[in-house]
Design a protein around this motif. Structure first.
Motif, PDB file in Angstrom:
ATOM      1  N   PHE A 149      48.014  45.886  46.616  1.00 34.67           N
ATOM      2  CA  PHE A 149      47.050  45.232  46.990  1.00 34.67           C
ATOM      3  C   PHE A 149      46.160  45.091  47.601  1.00 34.67           C
ATOM      4  O   PHE A 149      44.682  45.102  48.318  1.00 34.67           O
ATOM      5  CB  PHE A 149      47.554  44.232  46.823  1.00 34.67           C
ATOM      6  CG  PHE A 149      48.109  43.339  45.293  1.00 34.67           C
ATOM      7  CD1 PHE A 149      46.653  42.351  44.880  1.00 34.67           C
ATOM      8  CD2 PHE A 149      49.262  43.710  45.001  1.00 34.67           C
ATOM      9  CE1 PHE A 149      47.478  41.611  43.732  1.00 34.67           C
ATOM     10  CE2 PHE A 149      49.947  43.349  43.611  1.00 34.67           C
ATOM     11  CZ  PHE A 149      48.703  41.897  42.687  1.00 34.67           C
ATOM     12  N   ARG A 225      47.568  36.649  51.505  1.00 34.96           N
ATOM     13  CA  ARG A 225      45.956  36.819  50.267  1.00 34.96           C
ATOM     14  C   ARG A 225      46.592  37.573  49.482  1.00 34.96           C
ATOM     15  O   ARG A 225      46.516  36.966  48.027  1.00 34.96           O
ATOM     16  CB  ARG A 225      44.904  36.995  50.928  1.00 34.96           C
ATOM     17  CG  ARG A 225      44.366  37.234  50.046  1.00 34.96           C
ATOM     18  CD  ARG A 225      42.925  38.243  51.112  1.00 34.96           C
ATOM     19  NE  ARG A 225      42.337  37.652  52.046  1.00 34.96           N
ATOM     20  CZ  ARG A 225      41.754  38.037  53.060  1.00 34.96           C
ATOM     21  NH1 ARG A 225      41.171  39.634  53.035  1.00 34.96           N
ATOM     22  NH2 ARG A 225      41.448  37.558  54.079  1.00 34.96           N
ATOM     23  N   ALA A 226      47.752  38.619  49.180  1.00 39.94           N
ATOM     24  CA  ALA A 226      48.563  39.004  47.965  1.00 39.94           C
ATOM     25  C   ALA A 226      50.005  38.193  47.553  1.00 39.94           C
ATOM     26  O   ALA A 226      49.480  37.868  46.331  1.00 39.94           O
ATOM     27  CB  ALA A 226      48.996  40.239  48.991  1.00 39.94           C
ATOM     28  N   HIS A 229      47.578  35.602  45.251  1.00 45.74           N
ATOM     29  CA  HIS A 229      47.001  35.937  44.338  1.00 45.74           C
ATOM     30  C   HIS A 229      48.206  35.854  43.296  1.00 45.74           C
ATOM     31  O   HIS A 229      48.003  35.721  42.394  1.00 45.74           O
ATOM     32  CB  HIS A 229      46.542  37.477  44.673  1.00 45.74           C
ATOM     33  CG  HIS A 229      46.089  38.298  43.228  1.00 45.74           C
ATOM     34  ND1 HIS A 229      44.826  38.250  43.070  1.00 45.74           N
ATOM     35  CD2 HIS A 229      46.566  39.128  42.908  1.00 45.74           C
ATOM     36  CE1 HIS A 229      44.281  38.764  41.586  1.00 45.74           C
ATOM     37  NE2 HIS A 229      45.394  39.293  41.469  1.00 45.74           N
ATOM     38  N   CYS A 230      49.451  36.726  43.705  1.00 41.21           N
ATOM     39  CA  CYS A 230      50.562  36.557  42.926  1.00 41.21           C
ATOM     40  C   CYS A 230      51.285  35.334  43.052  1.00 41.21           C
ATOM     41  O   CYS A 230      52.235  35.308  41.927  1.00 41.21           O
ATOM     42  CB  CYS A 230      51.113  37.870  43.355  1.00 41.21           C
ATOM     43  SG  CYS A 230      50.629  39.323  43.685  1.00 41.21           S
ATOM     44  N   SER A 231      50.608  34.236  43.139  1.00 41.85           N
ATOM     45  CA  SER A 231      52.044  33.249  42.905  1.00 41.85           C
ATOM     46  C   SER A 231      52.904  33.585  43.673  1.00 41.85           C
ATOM     47  O   SER A 231      54.035  33.091  43.579  1.00 41.85           O
ATOM     48  CB  SER A 231      51.536  32.707  42.449  1.00 41.85           C
ATOM     49  OG  SER A 231      50.712  32.476  41.666  1.00 41.85           O
TER      50      SER A 231
END
Length: 313
Positions: A149, A225-226, A229-231
């Motif tokens: 990511f 942040r990743a 994005h991936c919950s």
């Protein structure tokens, strides 16, 4: 039961590990240490590895109380890493596999770190921060790949810390990053530094003259942040820099604010070691993967997301 022996030697550590069905039976290691102010060159590092690898192999078999007939597969680090040390380890692994008449497996170094981290911490499906001398990546698993990511766009965080240590002549024993951490614990003043996050990537080259707290803050930001994005509700820190307690503390604070968990290992498993290659090899071997002798080369540039992860759902 499946027993895999793993050979790791992509940088200044040479290790041989043995894993049996999720249990680390042996994990001896040697480190090539240079004088303060000096880095380690590929040729000299390779010479060091050649001089001790058979001793480390014997230690691994003795610690595990096993003989060659008990081994089911021989795994080695295919890359990424320094060319000459990688070649040294690959040659020994190929020779051992042929002498013992065992199948061979080339393993991605980063995936070795991830699988060892998952084994030791029991993290289920974490967002992974991989930080070492040669690599800095934020990774998450999706559809048979470990997807990157975000990553450094110049030098790795470990390389940045090592070069800083060389500039100010910090000892390399046991490692530059560890000694920087001990000195930082005595500090009381925060020095504001360049903070360069570009989307999901980071840049460290501009702050080489300053160092640590700001580096780690940048890594925590892109990891968070990743996760969003991936919950994801889990973070796994792997790689040699992952031993740093301050990095773990900063990541833990972020995770507490998100109601998430952080996982990390100690220096036995976060620093390059043979058991991590054995564990990744164990996963691959059980999934039916093998490396033909004709294909058992090394590559200095072997990206994490090039590997098809056939052993995970």
């Amino acid at each position: 039961m499946t027993v895999v022996i793993g050979f790791e030697g992509s940088a200044n550590k040479i290790g041989v590990g043995i894993v049996r069905d999720g249990e680390v039976l042996a994990n001896p290691r040697r480190t090539y240490i240079t004088p303060p102010g000096q880095g380690f060159l590929p040729s000299e590092t390779s010479k060091h590895h050649r001089g001790v690898i058979l001793t480390v192999l014997r230690e691994a078999l003795q610690q595990a109380a096993l003989k060659p007939a008990d081994i089911d597969c021989v795994a080695y680090t295919k890359g990424p890493g320094m060319g000459a040390p990688l070649v040294t380890v690959a040659i020994v692994a190929r020779t051992v596999a042929q002498l013992w008449r065992k199948p061979l497996l080339g393993v991605n170094h980063c995936i070795g770190h991830i699988e060892m981290g998952r084994l030791i911490t029991h993290a289920n499906n974490p967002t992974v921060l991989y930080v070492s001398g040669g690599n800095t990546q934020v990774i998450a698993y999706s559809e048979k790949r470990y997807r990157i990511f975000g990553e450094t766009i110049d030098i790795a965080v470990g390389n940045c810390l090592d070069r800083f240590a060389r500039v100010i002549k910090i000892s390399n024993d046991p490692s530059p990053g560890y000694n920087i951490e001990q000195m930082a614990k005595k500090g009381s003043q925060y020095v504001e530094l360049p903070y360069t996050v570009k989307g999901m990537d980071v840049s460290f080259s501009g702050i080489l003259s300053y160092i640590e707290e700001t580096l780690f803050a940048m890594l925590v930001e892109i990891t968070e942040r990743a996760m969003a994005h991936c919950s994801s509700q889990e973070v796994l820190i792997v790689g040699g820099v992952g031993c740093n307690l301050r990095l773990q503390e900063m990541m833990r604070i972020m995770c507490m604010e998100r109601g998430a968990k952080v996982f990390a290992t100690d220096e036995r498993f976060c620093v390059d070691n043979g058991a991590m290659i054995a564990q990744a090899g164990w996963e691959m071997f059980r999934a039916g993967q093998l490396t033909d002798l004709a294909d058992s080369w090394i590559t200095q540039r072997y990206r994490t997301d090039e590997v098809e992860v056939t052993w995970r759902d």
